[in-house]
Design a protein around this motif. Structure first.
Motif, PDB file in Angstrom:
ATOM      1  N   MET A  58       0.820  -1.209   0.000  1.00  0.00           N
ATOM      2  CA  MET A  58       0.000   0.000   0.000  1.00  0.00           C
ATOM      3  C   MET A  58       0.854   1.260   0.000  1.00  0.00           C
ATOM      4  SD  MET A  58      -1.104   2.644   2.154  1.00  0.00           S
ATOM      5  CE  MET A  58      -1.061   2.045   3.834  1.00  0.00           C
ATOM      6  N   THR A  59       1.887   1.294   0.858  1.00  0.00           N
ATOM      7  CA  THR A  59       2.708   2.496   0.955  1.00  0.00           C
ATOM      8  C   THR A  59       3.524   2.737  -0.311  1.00  0.00           C
ATOM      9  OG1 THR A  59       4.410   1.198   2.120  1.00  0.00           O
ATOM     10  CG2 THR A  59       2.850   2.457   3.472  1.00  0.00           C
ATOM     11  N   ASN A  60       3.922   1.667  -0.982  1.00  0.00           N
ATOM     12  CA  ASN A  60       4.645   1.835  -2.249  1.00  0.00           C
ATOM     13  C   ASN A  60       3.791   2.574  -3.280  1.00  0.00           C
ATOM     14  OD1 ASN A  60       7.011   0.622  -1.412  1.00  0.00           O
ATOM     15  ND2 ASN A  60       6.458  -1.406  -2.182  1.00  0.00           N
ATOM     16  N   GLU A  61       2.483   2.350  -3.215  1.00  0.00           N
ATOM     17  CA  GLU A  61       1.569   3.019  -4.139  1.00  0.00           C
ATOM     18  C   GLU A  61       1.199   4.413  -3.637  1.00  0.00           C
ATOM     19  OE1 GLU A  61      -1.731   0.375  -4.443  1.00  0.00           O
ATOM     20  OE2 GLU A  61      -0.617  -1.177  -5.532  1.00  0.00           O
ATOM     21  N   ARG A  62       0.935   4.518  -2.336  1.00  0.00           N
ATOM     22  CA  ARG A  62       0.468   5.794  -1.784  1.00  0.00           C
ATOM     23  C   ARG A  62       1.571   6.850  -1.767  1.00  0.00           C
ATOM     24  NH1 ARG A  62      -0.346  10.067  -0.131  1.00  0.00           N
ATOM     25  NH2 ARG A  62      -2.016  10.872   1.214  1.00  0.00           N
ATOM     26  N   GLY A  71       5.994  11.815  -2.943  1.00  0.00           N
ATOM     27  CA  GLY A  71       6.321  10.997  -1.795  1.00  0.00           C
ATOM     28  C   GLY A  71       7.313   9.897  -2.136  1.00  0.00           C
ATOM     29  N   SER A  72       7.786   9.209  -1.093  1.00  0.00           N
ATOM     30  CA  SER A  72       8.743   8.122  -1.304  1.00  0.00           C
ATOM     31  C   SER A  72       8.821   7.263  -0.053  1.00  0.00           C
ATOM     32  CB  SER A  72      10.134   8.670  -1.643  1.00  0.00           C
ATOM     33  OG  SER A  72      10.619   9.477  -0.586  1.00  0.00           O
ATOM     34  N   THR A  73       9.304   6.036  -0.223  1.00  0.00           N
ATOM     35  CA  THR A  73       9.567   5.157   0.914  1.00  0.00           C
ATOM     36  C   THR A  73      11.013   5.359   1.339  1.00  0.00           C
ATOM     37  OG1 THR A  73       7.958   3.515   0.140  1.00  0.00           O
ATOM     38  CG2 THR A  73       9.614   2.781   1.720  1.00  0.00           C
ATOM     39  N   CYS A  85       7.888   6.403   5.573  1.00  0.00           N
ATOM     40  CA  CYS A  85       7.663   7.046   4.283  1.00  0.00           C
ATOM     41  C   CYS A  85       7.699   8.561   4.430  1.00  0.00           C
ATOM     42  CB  CYS A  85       6.303   6.637   3.714  1.00  0.00           C
ATOM     43  SG  CYS A  85       6.123   4.855   3.490  1.00  0.00           S
ATOM     44  N   ARG A  86       7.959   9.208   3.318  1.00  0.00           N
ATOM     45  CA  ARG A  86       7.891  10.660   3.263  1.00  0.00           C
ATOM     46  C   ARG A  86       6.701  11.062   2.400  1.00  0.00           C
ATOM     47  NH1 ARG A  86      11.180  14.801  -0.564  1.00  0.00           N
ATOM     48  NH2 ARG A  86      10.350  16.740   0.286  1.00  0.00           N
ATOM     49  N   GLY A  87       5.826  11.882   2.980  1.00  0.00           N
ATOM     50  CA  GLY A  87       4.702  12.404   2.225  1.00  0.00           C
ATOM     51  C   GLY A  87       5.002  13.808   1.757  1.00  0.00           C
ATOM     52  N   ASN A  88       4.638  14.107   0.532  1.00  0.00           N
ATOM     53  CA  ASN A  88       4.850  15.434  -0.033  1.00  0.00           C
ATOM     54  C   ASN A  88       3.723  15.675  -1.021  1.00  0.00           C
ATOM     55  OD1 ASN A  88       6.268  17.255  -2.354  1.00  0.00           O
ATOM     56  ND2 ASN A  88       7.092  17.743  -0.344  1.00  0.00           N
ATOM     57  N   GLU A  89       2.728  16.450  -0.610  1.00  0.00           N
ATOM     58  CA  GLU A  89       1.524  16.613  -1.420  1.00  0.00           C
ATOM     59  C   GLU A  89       0.821  17.911  -1.051  1.00  0.00           C
ATOM     60  OE1 GLU A  89      -1.392  13.576   0.761  1.00  0.00           O
ATOM     61  OE2 GLU A  89       0.716  12.966   0.671  1.00  0.00           O
ATOM     62  N   TYR A  90      -0.280  18.197  -1.718  1.00  0.00           N
ATOM     63  CA  TYR A  90      -0.995  19.450  -1.486  1.00  0.00           C
ATOM     64  C   TYR A  90      -2.178  19.259  -0.543  1.00  0.00           C
ATOM     65  CZ  TYR A  90       1.582  21.966  -5.092  1.00  0.00           C
ATOM     66  OH  TYR A  90       2.568  22.576  -5.821  1.00  0.00           O
ATOM     67  N   ASP A 208      14.738   9.859  12.758  1.00  0.00           N
ATOM     68  CA  ASP A 208      14.524  11.057  11.956  1.00  0.00           C
ATOM     69  C   ASP A 208      15.168  10.853  10.601  1.00  0.00           C
ATOM     70  OD1 ASP A 208      13.065  12.454  13.776  1.00  0.00           O
ATOM     71  OD2 ASP A 208      14.794  13.439  14.687  1.00  0.00           O
ATOM     72  N   ILE A 209      14.334  10.716   9.604  1.00  0.00           N
ATOM     73  CA  ILE A 209      14.831  10.502   8.256  1.00  0.00           C
ATOM     74  C   ILE A 209      14.911  11.810   7.501  1.00  0.00           C
ATOM     75  CG2 ILE A 209      14.425   9.298   6.086  1.00  0.00           C
ATOM     76  CD1 ILE A 209      15.206   7.449   8.312  1.00  0.00           C
ATOM     77  N   LEU A 210      13.902  12.667   7.685  1.00  0.00           N
ATOM     78  CA  LEU A 210      13.854  13.904   6.948  1.00  0.00           C
ATOM     79  C   LEU A 210      14.844  14.910   7.535  1.00  0.00           C
ATOM     80  CD1 LEU A 210      10.019  14.306   6.474  1.00  0.00           C
ATOM     81  CD2 LEU A 210      11.673  13.241   4.960  1.00  0.00           C
ATOM     82  N   PRO A 211      15.365  15.833   6.725  1.00  0.00           N
ATOM     83  CA  PRO A 211      16.305  16.835   7.243  1.00  0.00           C
ATOM     84  C   PRO A 211      15.638  17.741   8.244  1.00  0.00           C
ATOM     85  CG  PRO A 211      15.619  17.354   5.010  1.00  0.00           C
ATOM     86  CD  PRO A 211      15.126  15.973   5.290  1.00  0.00           C
TER      87      PRO A 211
END
Length: 214
Positions: A58-62, A71-73, A85-90, A208-211
């Motif tokens: 599911m996360t690979n698709e979402r 977004g990305s895993t 996962c990292r979400g990046n959306e509006y 913490d994965i994101l900067p």
């Protein structure tokens, strides 16, 4: 005249009362001074390995790159049962023929698979707002009770309120998607998605994965 004045005085209270409780005080929790949403999705009919396999698909698709998303895993570990996962959306606030009011939201979603359940944690939430100005905010400085309420603590402030509402809606949407992913054909009661109990958290046990910088 007296009746009109009474109605005008009651209007702010009435509008505040119409706001669903899930958006009001306490709806944006802080853990170690960081906005952290946690939802627990029950899956009593599934083993941890099956929970992990379903969520990974599911996360690979979402969380993938698309026209409106980037977004990305970031991390997966079958042995630990963890998917980050990292979400990046509006977040779209208003969309009409000549009006488009939206903000780009960036966040980290962590799925932890446990016996009979999945724990979803959303943190490191940041926004970029304005097609030209590209103003940047963090959830900690924009949607918490401290910053989203007026001085009397009885009304959400205009501006930050729409970010708060849409962010909570996004968290609920992700939790609902996880619940749908973990549904089985077995005759079990519908999943009840609940916030996790308050927990102790330290910098040592937080991934913490994101900067850290926006």
């Amino acid at each position: 005249m007296k009746t009109l004045l009474t109605i005008l005085c009651l209007c702010p209270w009435a509008l505040a009362a119409q706001t669903p409780a899930k958006y009001l005080q306490g709806a944006v929790p802080l853990v170690d001074s960081r906005v952290t949403f946690t939802r627990v999705i029950p899956a009593p009919a599934l083993a941890p390995g099956e929970i992990y396999t379903r969520l990974q698909k599911m996360t690979n698709e979402r969380f993938s790159a698309g026209e409106e998303t980037n977004g990305s895993t970031l991390y997966t570990n079958n042995d630990e049962g963890v998917i980050i996962c990292r979400g990046n959306e509006y977040l779209v606030f208003t969309q009409k023929a000549l009006v488009l009011d939206r903000a780009l939201v960036d966040y980290q979603a962590t799925y932890t698979c446990k016996p009979g359940e999945c724990q979803l944690e959303i943190t490191r939430v940041r926004y970029t707002y304005g097609e030209e100005t590209k103003t940047r905010y963090t959830a900690e400085e924009w949607i918490t009770d401290q910053h989203a309420y007026d001085k009397k603590r009885d009304k959400l402030l205009r501006g930050s309120d729409k970010f708060r509402v849409k962010t909570i809606d996004l968290v609920d949407e992700l939790a609902a998607l996880a619940a749908q992913t973990l549904q089985t054909s077995a005759p079990v009661p519908p999943p009840v998605i609940t916030p996790a109990a308050p927990r102790e958290n330290t910098l040592e046990n937080t991934i913490d994965i994101l900067p850290t910088e926006i």
